[in-house]
Design an enzyme around this catalytic site. Structure first.
Site, PDB file in Angstrom:
ATOM      1  N   SER A  40       0.793  -1.235   0.000  1.00 19.59           N
ATOM      2  CA  SER A  40       0.000   0.000   0.000  1.00 19.59           C
ATOM      3  C   SER A  40       0.820   1.277   0.000  1.00 19.59           C
ATOM      4  O   SER A  40       0.260   2.365  -0.205  1.00 19.59           O
ATOM      5  CB  SER A  40      -0.943   0.003   1.213  1.00 19.59           C
ATOM      6  OG  SER A  40      -1.899  -1.034   1.106  1.00 19.59           O
ATOM      7  N   THR A  41       2.125   1.193   0.239  1.00 21.26           N
ATOM      8  CA  THR A  41       2.940   2.409   0.175  1.00 21.26           C
ATOM      9  C   THR A  41       2.999   2.974  -1.238  1.00 21.26           C
ATOM     10  O   THR A  41       3.434   4.118  -1.435  1.00 21.26           O
ATOM     11  CB  THR A  41       4.375   2.133   0.673  1.00 21.26           C
ATOM     12  OG1 THR A  41       4.871   0.955   0.049  1.00 21.26           O
ATOM     13  CG2 THR A  41       4.407   1.958   2.176  1.00 21.26           C
TER      14      THR A  41
END
Length: 584
Positions: free
Chosen positions: A307-308
């Site tokens: 998700s970064t």
């Protein structure tokens, strides 16, 4: 009766009376003279006319060129504190045939030498057992006090040579930055390897005549003095480095994880302030080291960042004009079918704004935003941010990661890349890419060397869009976000957590994860970017917001204080410690 002694009349001797030809005596005299002439000619030829060969043979036997070692340059942190330096460390060597080992007194002193060197007696004796040897190393780079005690024993056949040994005051905390040298003082890892030529300097030389015992009889020719190596001053702050390593180590142990990494960047200059990995090692004590300890994971290990990557997806969509921060994205019912695959969120978030997609870390929302762009547009932005390319940093071992050519993307790949699957990157690449948000839209070059200049970057996003993404990152780290544990006392922060299943063969392990958190502070005018990775946390708290965000919080707060950055928050932030989760 008197007897008369008989006398020999030589003149009447037939042998002596025989006539000798005159030419014979002349021939003998001439032969002797010729012999002297030949010898004189040969002597003149050897010593005057063609003496190079014989001089060379004499030099081979008695002349030696002694190397005068250069003092290796120091490695300093940004404040001038020592990270690596050289100290005199004599090496012990021997001529076995000269050692009188049958002498009881010599035997006793040899036992003392073995004891001082910490060697087993059988190993020490084995080095000396071949009496035909004229040179053998006993032990390299011995501490000066030990060498002095050995010299005081005054054993014929045991000698010393001046050498240098590296010392690393910061130990395991800075090991992966500084690296180490081998026994010949050549760099093997880290900065020691990257700047080996500058640090090593240039050895000098001295031409001498030695006797058979290796003693210098006289010097011949000119002495070439050594040129000492240059000092290298790094951008790393040893205090930040130690603190980051300490907090990372504590987190890895507390989470019963396999390993971890931390990267701290100055978002104004592009300087690397800290780069730490755990497990680590002590650079000047490297016995029984394993690859797990030596690996500089922040630069060498690549993995799917999870998700970064969502802020980057949002950033490129904003830049392309396909969405605005307030654009509504329907994520119902919390899952999405594409190409025979089902992509899910941890909850059904319903309709979210673009800001909400980041705050709640919605996979479905991210992929729907990505579908508004072409693969070529996405690939161009990823490439501009350094993905799929080797980091341009003065450090060995930095890897490229994986980013497939956009022409080969399938629809499902474009969708999964939106939330960090289908490409791979190192923690260093991840932190570097976030400089585009911290530096008002321009990605800046990074450096391991101290620099006081503001970095000039390459524009990827507009300043307005970069500011919009920073606001979203602040929401993700605030109440209702997945990175609430990243908040600090006195400083506003923004960042994105990430959790990714680990690849095992061609699939993914169901119970092995990597937890990430990458962010910046203070959020309005970022001074630092911090990336944290925890590999395989096994205490049940494997989400990036639980395992990595607390390390980010501690490192940010301490680093900004060390940099004398004024706090921008007047009160302690509200931190919710329960119920933090995210899609991954």
């Amino acid at each position: 009766m008197v007897r008369r002694s008989r006398s020999v009349q030589y003149t009447t001797s037939p042998l002596l009376a025989s006539k000798t030809p005159v030419w014979r005596s002349k021939f003998i005299v001439a032969a002797i003279a010729l012999g002297f002439v030949v010898l004189a000619a040969r002597a003149a030829y050897v010593q005057v006319i063609d003496n190079e060969f014989f001089q060379r043979q004499g030099e081979v036997r008695f002349a030696r060129t002694l190397e005068l070692p250069a003092n290796r340059g120091r490695i300093l942190d940004r404040n001038g504190l020592l990270l690596a330096s050289s100290v005199v460390a004599p090496s012990i060597w021997a001529i076995p045939e000269d050692i009188e080992r049958n002498d009881p007194d010599v035997k006793a002193r040899l036992r003392q030498v073995a004891k001082l060197l910490g060697m087993a007696q059988k190993d020490f004796d084995k080095k000396l057992e071949d009496e035909d040897k004229t040179f053998v190393w006993i032990q390299r780079q011995v501490d000066a006090p030990i060498a002095k005690q050995i010299a005081d024993l005054n054993i014929k056949g045991i000698y010393q040579r001046k050498e240098y040994k590296r010392q690393y005051p910061e130990g395991e905390a800075a090991a992966h930055v500084v690296g180490f040298t081998n026994v010949e003082d050549h760099g093997q890892e880290g900065i020691e390897l990257a700047f080996d030529k500058d640090l090593a300097g240039k050895a000098g030389s001295r031409r001498v005549i030695k006797d058979r015992l290796g003693r210098v009889v006289e010097g011949v020719g000119e002495t070439v003095p050594p040129v000492d190596g240059k000092d290298i001053q790094l951008s790393v702050d040893s205090k930040v480095q130690f603190f980051a390593y300490q907090k990372l180590r504590d987190a890895v142990i507390a989470r019963r994880a396999k390993a971890g990494s931390v990267v701290v960047l100055d978002s104004t200059t592009g300087e690397v302030l800290a780069l730490a990995n755990y497990p680590s090692y002590v650079p000047d004590r490297r016995q029984n080291l394993t690859g797990e300890q030596l690996r500089n994971r922040a630069l060498t290990d690549t993995f799917e960042p999870g998700s970064t990557m969502k802020p980057i997806t949002i950033g490129m969509a904003l830049e392309a004009g396909r969405v605005k921060p307030s654009t509504l994205i329907d994520t119902s019912p919390g899952r999405y079918q594409i190409g025979g695959f089902t992509i899910s969120d941890t909850h059904n978030y319903g309709t979210l704004t673009v800001e909400g997609v980041i705050q709640k870390s919605s996979n479905v929302g991210a992929l729907k935003i990505a579908q508004k762009m072409t693969p070529h547009e996405m690939w161009d932005t990823y490439t501009a941010l350094g993905y799929g390319q080797k980091p341009q940093v003065q450090f060995p071992g930095a890897v490229t990661g994986r980013l497939r050519p956009w022409k080969n993307w399938k629809p499902v790949e474009q969708a999964t890349m939106a939330y960090g699957y289908g490409l791979s990157a190192s923690l260093f690449q991840m932190a570097h890419s976030y400089t585009a948000f911290a530096h008002d839209g321009s990605i800046i070059p990074v450096t391991m060397l101290k620099s006081s200049d503001t970095a000039v970057g390459v524009r990827v996003f507009s300043a307005e869009n970069a500011h919009a993404v920073r606001k979203m990152l602040q929401m993700a780290a605030g109440p209702g976000g997945t990175g609430q544990l990243a908040q600090t006392v006195g400083y506003s922060v923004g960042g994105k957590s990430g959790t990714a299943h680990k690849q095992v063969g061609k699939g993914y392990a169901s119970n092995k994860y990597r937890a990430w958190f990458t962010g910046m502070a203070p959020i309005e005018k970022p001074r630092i970017i911090v990336g944290v990775m925890i590999d395989e946390p096994s205490d049940g708290q494997y989400f990036g917001g639980l395992a990595a965000a607390p390390v980010f919080s501690e490192v940010v707060q301490q680093t900004l204080r060390m940099m004398n950055v004024a706090p921008d928050l007047a009160v302690k932030p509200l931190v919710i410690t329960q119920g933090v989760d995210e899609s991954f």
